[in-house]
Design an enzyme around this catalytic site. Structure first.
Site, PDB file in Angstrom:
ATOM      1  N   GLU A  60       0.818  -1.223   0.000  1.00  0.00           N
ATOM      2  CA  GLU A  60       0.000   0.000   0.000  1.00  0.00           C
ATOM      3  C   GLU A  60       0.846   1.265   0.000  1.00  0.00           C
ATOM      4  O   GLU A  60       0.494   2.263  -0.640  1.00  0.00           O
ATOM      5  CB  GLU A  60      -0.956  -0.018   1.190  1.00  0.00           C
ATOM      6  CG  GLU A  60      -2.154  -0.940   1.020  1.00  0.00           C
ATOM      7  CD  GLU A  60      -1.798  -2.413   1.174  1.00  0.00           C
ATOM      8  OE1 GLU A  60      -2.595  -3.268   0.747  1.00  0.00           O
ATOM      9  OE2 GLU A  60      -0.713  -2.713   1.741  1.00  0.00           O
ATOM     10  N   HIS A 129     -10.574  -6.530   8.211  1.00  0.00           N
ATOM     11  CA  HIS A 129     -11.432  -6.367   7.041  1.00  0.00           C
ATOM     12  C   HIS A 129     -12.725  -5.607   7.357  1.00  0.00           C
ATOM     13  O   HIS A 129     -13.620  -5.559   6.523  1.00  0.00           O
ATOM     14  CB  HIS A 129     -11.798  -7.737   6.452  1.00  0.00           C
ATOM     15  CG  HIS A 129     -10.645  -8.458   5.831  1.00  0.00           C
ATOM     16  ND1 HIS A 129      -9.588  -8.925   6.556  1.00  0.00           N
ATOM     17  CD2 HIS A 129     -10.394  -8.790   4.537  1.00  0.00           C
ATOM     18  CE1 HIS A 129      -8.732  -9.539   5.752  1.00  0.00           C
ATOM     19  NE2 HIS A 129      -9.192  -9.455   4.518  1.00  0.00           N
TER      20      HIS A 129
END
Length: 340
Positions: A60, A129
């Site tokens: 990321e 998540h």
């Protein structure tokens, strides 16, 4: 008007933005051939090619850093963070570079980067998540933060975010990806309300519920249940979390005098606290009772089988409404005055 899911509306918004401006490029993990974990970018690689829909390594920080470089060169990168909890490795790049470059170069460098984040809970996902990290980004000067709640806003606001010269954190409630709604795919984007405006999605007179994202539907369900008992609740969808449209918020407070603010994120230093503090500063003389927060608990996001106890639901919102209306609370049996 066309009835499509929120996920399909995002896909259509990306497609239209790429047609309108060849400088729009997409970056993310598995967004090309696979079409993304949630299939939001499905078909776009075939249509626009691998140079504009770029499958990245699982890194990321590298993805955001690449987007910064592209923005320097005049592109409008749209980054997909695969899940909300995966944004933290890129956090340094976002708050140290993306948010600050326009300001510290006195406007000479623009950062038209849109960072899409599937966000929040309600899908029974594994750890990392189901995060709600919006407060981190709202606190960071230099970022716009948007949270959509319906397909129409998903379609329009995503295009507006991509067209903006400001960097935008774009939160997509993943549990609504398959929820359908009517979308006007033909109306000119210039005719759409700005993404910075809040929206009164249900008028009411007795109290106002202020929320955003997937919680908008929960608030609407609560308002419908309350109406069966003769209580009229107004529901406001903030849409933009930074900046917040306080003109719409303050007007609602002046109408009803009673406020509940709801979100999935933890209570401590969450967005509800900021909204309530601002309401108290702007509208103190109009308040008939102290505003109340309904939030997630101050814990790491729980396992899937327990998330229903963590997420604010209809009953918790209606309990808060009882408190601001000074009715006996179903959880304690006491009114707000008695509890005080």
């Amino acid at each position: 008007m066309t009835e499509i899911t929120l996920g399909k509306a995002l896909n259509a918004g990306l497609r239209q933005a790429m047609k309108d401006d060849e400088k729009v490029v997409l970056l993310g993990e598995d967004i090309g051939t696979l079409g993304g974990v949630f299939r939001i970018t499905d078909g776009l690689k075939n249509e626009f090619g691998a140079k504009r829909v770029i499958d990245t390594p699982l890194a990321e920080s590298g993805i955001i850093g690449t987007a910064v470089g592209l923005a320097f060169r005049g592109y409008r990168p749209v980054v997909e963070i695969q899940f909300d909890g995966f944004v933290y490795p890129g956090f340094d790049q976002i708050v140290s570079q993306v948010a600050k470059l326009h300001y510290r170069t006195q406007g000479r460098v623009k950062m038209p980067i849109t960072i899409r984040i599937p966000w929040a809970g309600g899908i029974g996902a594994a750890e990392h998540h189901s995060e709600s990290p919006e407060a981190y980004f709202v606190h960071t000067a230099g970022l716009r933060v948007v949270a959509v709640s319906n397909p129409q806003d998903a379609y329009r606001c995503l295009q507006q975010a991509i067209a903006s010269d400001d960097p935008v954190i774009f939160f997509e409630p993943k549990r609504l990806y398959h929820h359908k709604g009517e979308v006007d795919l033909e109306a000119p984007l210039a005719d759409a309300p700005p993404m910075g405006l809040a929206k009164v999605v249900r008028p009411g007179t007795d109290a106002t519920i202020i929320t955003y994202g997937a919680m908008v539907q929960t608030a609407l369900d609560a308002a419908e249940a309350a109406s069966d008992e003769g209580t009229s609740l107004e529901v406001i969808d903030l849409r933009s979390l930074s900046p917040i449209d306080y003109d719409t918020v303050d007007a609602a407070v002046r109408r009803t005098g009673r406020v509940v603010v709801a979100h999935e994120a933890s209570r401590e230093a969450g967005l509800a606290a900021e909204v309530i503090a601002s309401i108290t500063e702007h509208c103190f003389e109009y308040l008939e009772s102290a505003p109340v927060r309904v939030t997630g608990h101050d814990i790491p996001y729980p396992p899937a089988k327990l998330e229903k106890f963590h997420l604010p639901d209809l009953d918790r919102i209606l309990d808060a409404v009882d408190r601001v209306l000074d009715r006996p609370n179903s959880l304690t049996g006491a009114s707000m005055e008695e509890q005080a």
